[in-house]
Design a protein around this motif. Structure first.
Motif, PDB file in Angstrom:
ATOM      1  N   ILE A 189      28.593  27.570  41.180  1.00 61.00           N
ATOM      2  CA  ILE A 189      28.870  29.007  41.088  1.00 61.00           C
ATOM      3  C   ILE A 189      27.986  29.767  42.062  1.00 61.00           C
ATOM      4  CG2 ILE A 189      27.301  29.481  39.168  1.00 61.00           C
ATOM      5  CD1 ILE A 189      29.694  31.196  38.015  1.00 61.00           C
ATOM      6  N   LEU A 190      28.563  30.717  42.764  1.00 63.26           N
ATOM      7  CA  LEU A 190      27.859  31.460  43.809  1.00 63.26           C
ATOM      8  C   LEU A 190      27.489  32.859  43.339  1.00 63.26           C
ATOM      9  CD1 LEU A 190      30.146  30.392  46.792  1.00 63.26           C
ATOM     10  CD2 LEU A 190      27.962  29.393  46.119  1.00 63.26           C
ATOM     11  N   PHE A 191      26.653  32.947  42.324  1.00 62.42           N
ATOM     12  CA  PHE A 191      26.181  34.224  41.812  1.00 62.42           C
ATOM     13  C   PHE A 191      24.669  34.165  41.704  1.00 62.42           C
ATOM     14  CE2 PHE A 191      30.549  34.525  40.513  1.00 62.42           C
ATOM     15  CZ  PHE A 191      30.819  35.880  40.464  1.00 62.42           C
ATOM     16  N   ASN A 192      24.014  35.293  41.874  1.00 60.94           N
ATOM     17  CA  ASN A 192      22.563  35.339  41.754  1.00 60.94           C
ATOM     18  C   ASN A 192      22.107  35.221  40.308  1.00 60.94           C
ATOM     19  OD1 ASN A 192      22.223  35.624  44.507  1.00 60.94           O
ATOM     20  ND2 ASN A 192      22.315  37.857  44.416  1.00 60.94           N
ATOM     21  N   ASP A 193      22.871  35.750  39.377  1.00 63.50           N
ATOM     22  CA  ASP A 193      22.482  35.776  37.968  1.00 63.50           C
ATOM     23  C   ASP A 193      23.116  34.628  37.185  1.00 63.50           C
ATOM     24  OD1 ASP A 193      24.950  36.887  38.403  1.00 63.50           O
ATOM     25  OD2 ASP A 193      24.655  38.601  37.073  1.00 63.50           O
ATOM     26  N   VAL A 194      22.998  33.406  37.729  1.00 62.22           N
ATOM     27  CA  VAL A 194      23.640  32.228  37.137  1.00 62.22           C
ATOM     28  C   VAL A 194      23.168  31.995  35.705  1.00 62.22           C
ATOM     29  CG1 VAL A 194      23.859  29.720  37.295  1.00 62.22           C
ATOM     30  CG2 VAL A 194      24.034  31.106  39.345  1.00 62.22           C
ATOM     31  N   LYS A 195      21.874  32.139  35.457  1.00 66.82           N
ATOM     32  CA  LYS A 195      21.357  31.871  34.108  1.00 66.82           C
ATOM     33  C   LYS A 195      21.972  32.834  33.091  1.00 66.82           C
ATOM     34  CE  LYS A 195      17.250  30.791  31.529  1.00 66.82           C
ATOM     35  NZ  LYS A 195      15.818  30.715  31.464  1.00 66.82           N
ATOM     36  N   GLU A 196      22.109  34.091  33.448  1.00 67.01           N
ATOM     37  CA  GLU A 196      22.717  35.079  32.547  1.00 67.01           C
ATOM     38  C   GLU A 196      24.188  34.739  32.286  1.00 67.01           C
ATOM     39  OE1 GLU A 196      23.889  39.778  32.672  1.00 67.01           O
ATOM     40  OE2 GLU A 196      21.999  39.178  33.619  1.00 67.01           O
ATOM     41  N   ILE A 253      28.531  31.682  28.391  1.00 65.11           N
ATOM     42  CA  ILE A 253      29.710  30.809  28.410  1.00 65.11           C
ATOM     43  C   ILE A 253      30.228  30.608  26.991  1.00 65.11           C
ATOM     44  CG2 ILE A 253      30.488  28.418  28.764  1.00 65.11           C
ATOM     45  CD1 ILE A 253      28.626  28.351  31.219  1.00 65.11           C
ATOM     46  N   LYS A 254      31.530  30.785  26.836  1.00 67.51           N
ATOM     47  CA  LYS A 254      32.193  30.563  25.548  1.00 67.51           C
ATOM     48  C   LYS A 254      32.915  29.222  25.616  1.00 67.51           C
ATOM     49  CE  LYS A 254      34.640  34.116  24.025  1.00 67.51           C
ATOM     50  NZ  LYS A 254      35.531  35.296  24.014  1.00 67.51           N
ATOM     51  N   LEU A 255      32.635  28.364  24.661  1.00 71.33           N
ATOM     52  CA  LEU A 255      33.352  27.092  24.589  1.00 71.33           C
ATOM     53  C   LEU A 255      34.782  27.344  24.117  1.00 71.33           C
ATOM     54  CD1 LEU A 255      30.619  24.770  23.041  1.00 71.33           C
ATOM     55  CD2 LEU A 255      31.339  24.940  25.435  1.00 71.33           C
ATOM     56  N   PRO A 256      35.722  26.482  24.500  1.00 70.63           N
ATOM     57  CA  PRO A 256      37.108  26.657  24.058  1.00 70.63           C
ATOM     58  C   PRO A 256      37.211  26.709  22.540  1.00 70.63           C
ATOM     59  CG  PRO A 256      36.997  25.035  25.797  1.00 70.63           C
ATOM     60  CD  PRO A 256      35.579  25.341  25.403  1.00 70.63           C
ATOM     61  N   LYS A 257      38.147  27.532  22.051  1.00 70.23           N
ATOM     62  CA  LYS A 257      38.371  27.605  20.609  1.00 70.23           C
ATOM     63  C   LYS A 257      39.813  28.013  20.342  1.00 70.23           C
ATOM     64  CE  LYS A 257      37.228  32.316  19.509  1.00 70.23           C
ATOM     65  NZ  LYS A 257      36.647  33.194  18.555  1.00 70.23           N
ATOM     66  N   ARG A 258      40.298  27.601  19.176  1.00 69.49           N
ATOM     67  CA  ARG A 258      41.638  27.998  18.739  1.00 69.49           C
ATOM     68  C   ARG A 258      41.556  29.386  18.129  1.00 69.49           C
ATOM     69  NH1 ARG A 258      44.658  24.836  15.022  1.00 69.49           N
ATOM     70  NH2 ARG A 258      42.789  24.882  13.747  1.00 69.49           N
ATOM     71  N   SER A 259      42.594  30.180  18.343  1.00 66.15           N
ATOM     72  CA  SER A 259      42.623  31.542  17.813  1.00 66.15           C
ATOM     73  C   SER A 259      43.165  31.610  16.398  1.00 66.15           C
ATOM     74  CB  SER A 259      43.459  32.444  18.712  1.00 66.15           C
ATOM     75  OG  SER A 259      42.849  32.554  19.962  1.00 66.15           O
ATOM     76  N   PHE A 287      38.045  30.260  28.343  1.00 66.85           N
ATOM     77  CA  PHE A 287      37.590  31.593  28.724  1.00 66.85           C
ATOM     78  C   PHE A 287      36.924  31.605  30.101  1.00 66.85           C
ATOM     79  CE2 PHE A 287      37.355  30.946  24.143  1.00 66.85           C
ATOM     80  CZ  PHE A 287      38.202  31.936  23.701  1.00 66.85           C
ATOM     81  N   SER A 288      37.095  32.701  30.807  1.00 62.54           N
ATOM     82  CA  SER A 288      36.462  32.868  32.108  1.00 62.54           C
ATOM     83  C   SER A 288      34.991  33.228  31.917  1.00 62.54           C
ATOM     84  CB  SER A 288      37.152  33.983  32.907  1.00 62.54           C
ATOM     85  OG  SER A 288      36.485  34.143  34.140  1.00 62.54           O
ATOM     86  N   PRO A 289      34.089  32.524  32.602  1.00 66.79           N
ATOM     87  CA  PRO A 289      32.674  32.863  32.486  1.00 66.79           C
ATOM     88  C   PRO A 289      32.281  34.070  33.352  1.00 66.79           C
ATOM     89  CG  PRO A 289      32.926  30.952  33.892  1.00 66.79           C
ATOM     90  CD  PRO A 289      34.300  31.317  33.389  1.00 66.79           C
TER      91      PRO A 289
END
Length: 176
Positions: free
Chosen positions: A32-39, A44-50, A60-62
């Motif tokens: 990932i090419l972002f400065n705030d990678v740790k944030e 990050i949301k793990l996949p889940k059923r609704s 989900f998109s991080p």
């Protein structure tokens, strides 16, 4: 997470069957090419059923992103998936995005084999390359929006199947 528990005279043994884990921060940062990678990583949301009758696990998109007509993005999802040897995890576009924006995955359907978990240079990090096939619509995705769905499936083998090699790489490596 599905967990089987067997009672032993001295202790309870737990066996993981299938589920999701966050990828390590180092591997996520490599993709990932972002400065705030740790944030980003911490959110990050793990996949889940609704719903209880949903076949698919929402993915989900991080990160937030915008795709103009004809544009695409390779999205590190931040998770890996484990399952029994006779299963795979199929990733497909979310229906609503497909109907509204003609989005698709670059490979149309993502297949995550059971031996992808932990056995590759990227430790089984799942990614999705999403393309906006619309001729005139812009897709705006916010961090945490559901962008795809994944389904665990069993598969069968042919009577004369003789595969015995082991995975040695990541994407596109099973024919090497």
């Amino acid at each position: 997470m599905d967990v089987l528990c067997f009672k032993n005279i001295k202790r309870i043994i737990m066996i993981r069957v299938r589920g999701f884990e966050k990828i390590s921060l180092n591997i996520f940062a490599d993709n990932i090419l972002f400065n705030d990678v740790k944030e980003i990583y911490e959110k990050i949301k793990l996949p889940k059923r609704s719903t209880k009758s949903s076949a698919g696990y929402d993915i989900f998109s991080p990160i937030p992103f915008i795709l103009q007509a004809g544009e695409e993005i390779t999205l590190p999802l931040g998770f890996k998936v484990y399952m029994p040897e006779d299963e795979f995890f199929m990733i497909v576009p979310r229906s609503g995005l497909g109907f509204k924006y003609y989005t698709r995955l670059a490979n149309t359907v993502g297949i995550i084999d059971s031996d992808y978990y932990g056995n590759t240079k990227n430790d089984g990090h799942c990614m999705a390359k999403i393309r906006n096939e619309s001729s005139d619509k812009t897709i705006c995705i916010e961090e945490g929006d559901a962008i795809a769905q994944g389904i665990f499936l069993k598969y069968l083998l042919a009577d004369n199947d003789a595969a015995n090699s082991e995975r040695v790489g990541g994407f596109g490596s099973t024919d090497k």
